[in-house]
Design an enzyme around this catalytic site. Structure first.
Site, PDB file in Angstrom:
ATOM      1  N   GLU A 111      13.055  40.058  12.789  1.00 53.22           N
ATOM      2  CA  GLU A 111      12.219  41.053  12.836  1.00 53.22           C
ATOM      3  C   GLU A 111      11.380  41.300  11.483  1.00 53.22           C
ATOM      4  O   GLU A 111      12.134  41.464  10.733  1.00 53.22           O
ATOM      5  CB  GLU A 111      11.998  42.318  13.642  1.00 53.22           C
ATOM      6  CG  GLU A 111      10.706  43.197  13.406  1.00 53.22           C
ATOM      7  CD  GLU A 111       9.468  42.339  14.167  1.00 53.22           C
ATOM      8  OE1 GLU A 111       8.554  41.925  13.311  1.00 53.22           O
ATOM      9  OE2 GLU A 111       9.467  42.050  15.025  1.00 53.22           O
ATOM     10  N   VAL A 115      10.280  46.662  14.825  1.00 51.27           N
ATOM     11  CA  VAL A 115      10.819  46.552  15.967  1.00 51.27           C
ATOM     12  C   VAL A 115       9.903  47.231  16.946  1.00 51.27           C
ATOM     13  O   VAL A 115       9.316  48.140  16.681  1.00 51.27           O
ATOM     14  CB  VAL A 115      12.366  47.128  16.127  1.00 51.27           C
ATOM     15  CG1 VAL A 115      12.627  47.503  17.568  1.00 51.27           C
ATOM     16  CG2 VAL A 115      13.469  46.553  15.376  1.00 51.27           C
ATOM     17  N   LYS A 128      -2.132  54.283  25.213  1.00 50.74           N
ATOM     18  CA  LYS A 128      -1.909  55.263  26.432  1.00 50.74           C
ATOM     19  C   LYS A 128      -1.822  56.631  26.187  1.00 50.74           C
ATOM     20  O   LYS A 128      -2.059  57.415  26.642  1.00 50.74           O
ATOM     21  CB  LYS A 128      -0.516  54.623  27.183  1.00 50.74           C
ATOM     22  CG  LYS A 128      -0.867  53.382  27.490  1.00 50.74           C
ATOM     23  CD  LYS A 128      -2.152  52.798  28.352  1.00 50.74           C
ATOM     24  CE  LYS A 128      -2.556  51.550  28.436  1.00 50.74           C
ATOM     25  NZ  LYS A 128      -2.831  50.856  27.086  1.00 50.74           N
ATOM     26  N   GLY A 220       4.196  36.683  18.791  1.00 51.28           N
ATOM     27  CA  GLY A 220       3.418  37.448  19.278  1.00 51.28           C
ATOM     28  C   GLY A 220       1.968  37.001  18.529  1.00 51.28           C
ATOM     29  O   GLY A 220       1.642  35.934  18.422  1.00 51.28           O
ATOM     30  N   ILE A 260      -9.859  46.438  26.120  1.00 50.44           N
ATOM     31  CA  ILE A 260      -9.425  47.233  25.028  1.00 50.44           C
ATOM     32  C   ILE A 260     -10.835  47.981  24.789  1.00 50.44           C
ATOM     33  O   ILE A 260     -10.667  49.174  24.271  1.00 50.44           O
ATOM     34  CB  ILE A 260      -8.717  46.628  23.937  1.00 50.44           C
ATOM     35  CG1 ILE A 260      -7.202  45.896  24.413  1.00 50.44           C
ATOM     36  CG2 ILE A 260      -8.329  47.536  22.798  1.00 50.44           C
ATOM     37  CD1 ILE A 260      -6.411  46.841  25.238  1.00 50.44           C
ATOM     38  N   LEU A 405      -0.117  38.951  27.721  1.00 49.88           N
ATOM     39  CA  LEU A 405       0.390  40.223  27.979  1.00 49.88           C
ATOM     40  C   LEU A 405       1.807  40.594  27.814  1.00 49.88           C
ATOM     41  O   LEU A 405       2.746  39.526  27.892  1.00 49.88           O
ATOM     42  CB  LEU A 405       0.293  40.216  29.657  1.00 49.88           C
ATOM     43  CG  LEU A 405      -0.955  40.263  30.389  1.00 49.88           C
ATOM     44  CD1 LEU A 405      -0.650  39.760  31.727  1.00 49.88           C
ATOM     45  CD2 LEU A 405      -1.942  41.099  30.328  1.00 49.88           C
ATOM     46  N   HIS A 534       2.486  58.852  54.446  1.00 49.04           N
ATOM     47  CA  HIS A 534       1.207  59.261  54.446  1.00 49.04           C
ATOM     48  C   HIS A 534       1.236  60.779  54.086  1.00 49.04           C
ATOM     49  O   HIS A 534       2.247  61.502  54.461  1.00 49.04           O
ATOM     50  CB  HIS A 534       0.680  59.396  55.958  1.00 49.04           C
ATOM     51  CG  HIS A 534      -0.563  60.061  56.020  1.00 49.04           C
ATOM     52  ND1 HIS A 534      -1.713  59.623  55.810  1.00 49.04           N
ATOM     53  CD2 HIS A 534      -0.721  61.264  56.652  1.00 49.04           C
ATOM     54  CE1 HIS A 534      -2.827  60.632  56.157  1.00 49.04           C
ATOM     55  NE2 HIS A 534      -2.152  61.691  56.733  1.00 49.04           N
TER      56      HIS A 534
END
Length: 564
Positions: A111, A115, A128, A220, A260, A405, A534
């Site tokens: 990396e 990370v 989120k 990425g 987005i 994704l 239910h």
């Protein structure tokens, strides 16, 4: 997440010192999280100390990171430092690494930044956190909704820094847990930029060379900023900057009305901003099923403090300076003629993503990218300039462009590990769900109705559409959240599910029953016998499956008595 040329996520950034730069081409994407449970609850090493499997024995060993340098020759080495080396420690690399050690592979992950990659640090996770805040603000601000439940709440407010800290602290926690989970399982985390030197040879950092039996590229993507747009990180920003929530503008233009852009409109309007969308295509929310998009616009756009310009490009954006506002020059998307000029307090650029592949050393294995993407086959095996497979080299996630994704990257990584450990595996990308975390949420899996019609015309079959409303669901009505629709496109001749689209309360959670059905090849005539508790929101899908009309005979499953 796709052909959203002006409207996708821009939730990543590359440090200015990083040697790779994206190509100057807008590359749309979705960007949603796919963290494994270990990221949230890392298991201590002691849990594995009594296990006898090869994977657990390798987890017990505290391997030194002092590595034997490989020879400088061009041929493949005869002995390897690692069974698997992964370049990139985002969600895709993380998922591959954990699965690799479970399979007993000696694994290292490289990396060059931090990370967790985009998802954890500049994407799914902090966004989120902000959306959780906006959801609660909307509830507290909706007098009509609260009164219908018999509730009375004083005026709602928020602390901007507290909201920003919530997002940042969550990212830090998940990043730390992600790191600890890999270390606990025995994955070596190597710091530095990774470059492929030749067959089964990788350099990281300044001059560290290691060898690997197999290599996975998982680097990425980065935000794409079109020409003519000057980003200052303060008044003209990408979502990297927006996630820090350093200020809440009175009026913000969002360039791109995709997933987005839509999520950030949810956040900003809940916090009191006025939003203007700038969309290059002729309609808002491109990429969604048109019927779902139309309903979503009626609920998420029209009643809110949002206006929009469609069919236009932002040809030039100048940051606010010297007392002047942000200036946005709009041109017609088709004719390129000047259309309008906007003066706003801030502009958020959400115009897509570009693969992060320059500087990988692909020329050393005769690989030429296509618009920056690494070409791969259906098994994620890298293809060289001559159309031949590059032995022992794979590419997963945004860098290959198959499906941008985070959880798709992780699934691709797991698929690759299955292959290198002797089990052939091909991932069905049509079974991978996606979601937009607005309030209410939007989710989808498989084909949209226009895509399904195109496929049906090509392959010679007919399609049918089934729909159910949240207004008929007891749990949704109990929450006073009856606005919503579930839609399924399917083949009436054999019961095959082609696509499912949901707009409504907790749609992001509901979609997985449909995605699993597509992944497992479950037909409608079988899944309609599944029992749902239910009253739950899951009954929206239960009714959806039951409402479908399938021509093929339905064979009722035989139940045997379990006891008396």
């Amino acid at each position: 997440m796709h052909s959203l040329s002006s409207s996708s996520a821009s939730l990543s950034s590359v440090p200015s010192h990083h040697p790779r730069h994206p190509p100057s081409v807008p590359l749309p994407t979705l960007r949603f999280c796919g963290l494994r449970p270990e990221a949230l609850f890392p298991r201590p090493l002691s849990l594995y100390s009594s296990c006898s499997s090869p994977a657990r024995r390798s987890a017990r060993r505290l391997r030194s990171t002092v590595l034997v340098s490989a020879s400088a020759g061009n041929g493949p080495p005869s002995k390897f430092d690692y069974d698997l080396v992964i370049i990139g420690a985002g969600v895709g690399g993380h998922g591959a690494a954990l699965h690799a050690v479970e399979k007993g592979l000696k694994t290292a992950i490289i990396e060059g930044d931090v990370v967790g990659g985009t998802c954890v640090n500049r994407g799914c996770v902090p966004s989120k956190a902000l959306l959780a805040v906006s959801g609660r603000m909307r509830e507290l601000q909706s007098d009509h909704h609260l009164k219908s439940l018999g509730l009375q709440v004083a005026a709602a407010g928020y602390d901007r820094q507290g909201v920003a800290d919530h997002a940042n602290n969550l990212a830090s926690k998940i990043r730390s847990n992600l790191t600890n989970s890999m270390k606990a399982l025995g994955v070596d985390i190597l710091t530095g930029v990774g470059t492929i030197l030749g067959p089964q040879k990788v350099k990281y950092g300044k001059d560290n060379i290691i060898t690997a039996k197999n290599i996975i590229i998982a680097t990425g993507s980065v935000p794409f900023v079109p020409k003519g747009i000057e980003v200052d990180g303060k008044t003209v920003i990408t979502s990297d900057h927006a996630l820090k929530l350093e200020f809440v503008p009175d009026w913000i233009a969002i360039v791109g009305s995709g997933y987005i852009g839509l999520e950030f409109s949810d956040v900003y309007t809940a916090l009191g901003s006025e939003v203007t969308f700038v969309e290059a295509l002729d309609q808002l929310m491109p990429g969604f099923d048109p019927e779902i998009g139309k309903l979503a616009q009626r609920v998420l756009i029209n009643p809110r403090n949002i206006d929009y310009h469609t069919g236009v490009f932002a040809s030039k954006i100048t940051p606010a300076r010297d007392g002047k506002p942000v200036m946005i020059e709009l041109i017609d998307a088709k004719t390129k003629e000047p259309k309008d000029t906007l003066e706003v307090d801030a502009a958020l650029i959400a115009t897509g993503r570009a693969p992060f592949t320059n500087g990988l050393g692909l020329e050393n294995i005769n690989v030429v990218t296509q618009r920056g993407f690494v070409p791969v086959d259906e098994r994620m095996r890298v293809i060289d300039a001559d159309g031949k497979l590059v032995p022992h080299v794979y590419c997963i996630g945004d860098a290959n462009g198959k499906m941008m994704l985070a959880h798709a990257a992780s699934a691709q990584g797991i698929s690759v590990v299955e292959q290198v450990t002797g089990k052939d595996h091909i991932l069905n990308h049509l079974s991978i769900p996606a979601a937009c975390f607005t309030h209410p949420e939007i989710s989808m899996v498989g084909l949209t109705e226009p895509q399904a019609k195109e496929k049906a015309d090509k392959d010679g079959f007919t399609i049918s559409v089934a729909k159910t409303s949240f207004k008929a669901n007891t749990k949704a009505l109990a929450e006073n959240e009856g606005e919503g629709l579930a839609k399924m496109i399917y083949r009436p001749d054999n019961g095959e599910i082609l696509g499912v689209h949901i707009f409504g309360l907790h749609a992001a959670d509901l979609i997985h029953e449909a995605s699993n059905a597509i992944a497992l090849g479950t037909k409608i005539q079988d899944i309609k016998f599944a029992v749902h508790a239910h009253p739950t929101l899951s009954e929206v899908l239960d009714e959806l499956f039951k409402s479908a009309k399938v021509n093929s005979p339905v064979s009722s499953p035989v139940s045997e008595p379990v006891g008396v």
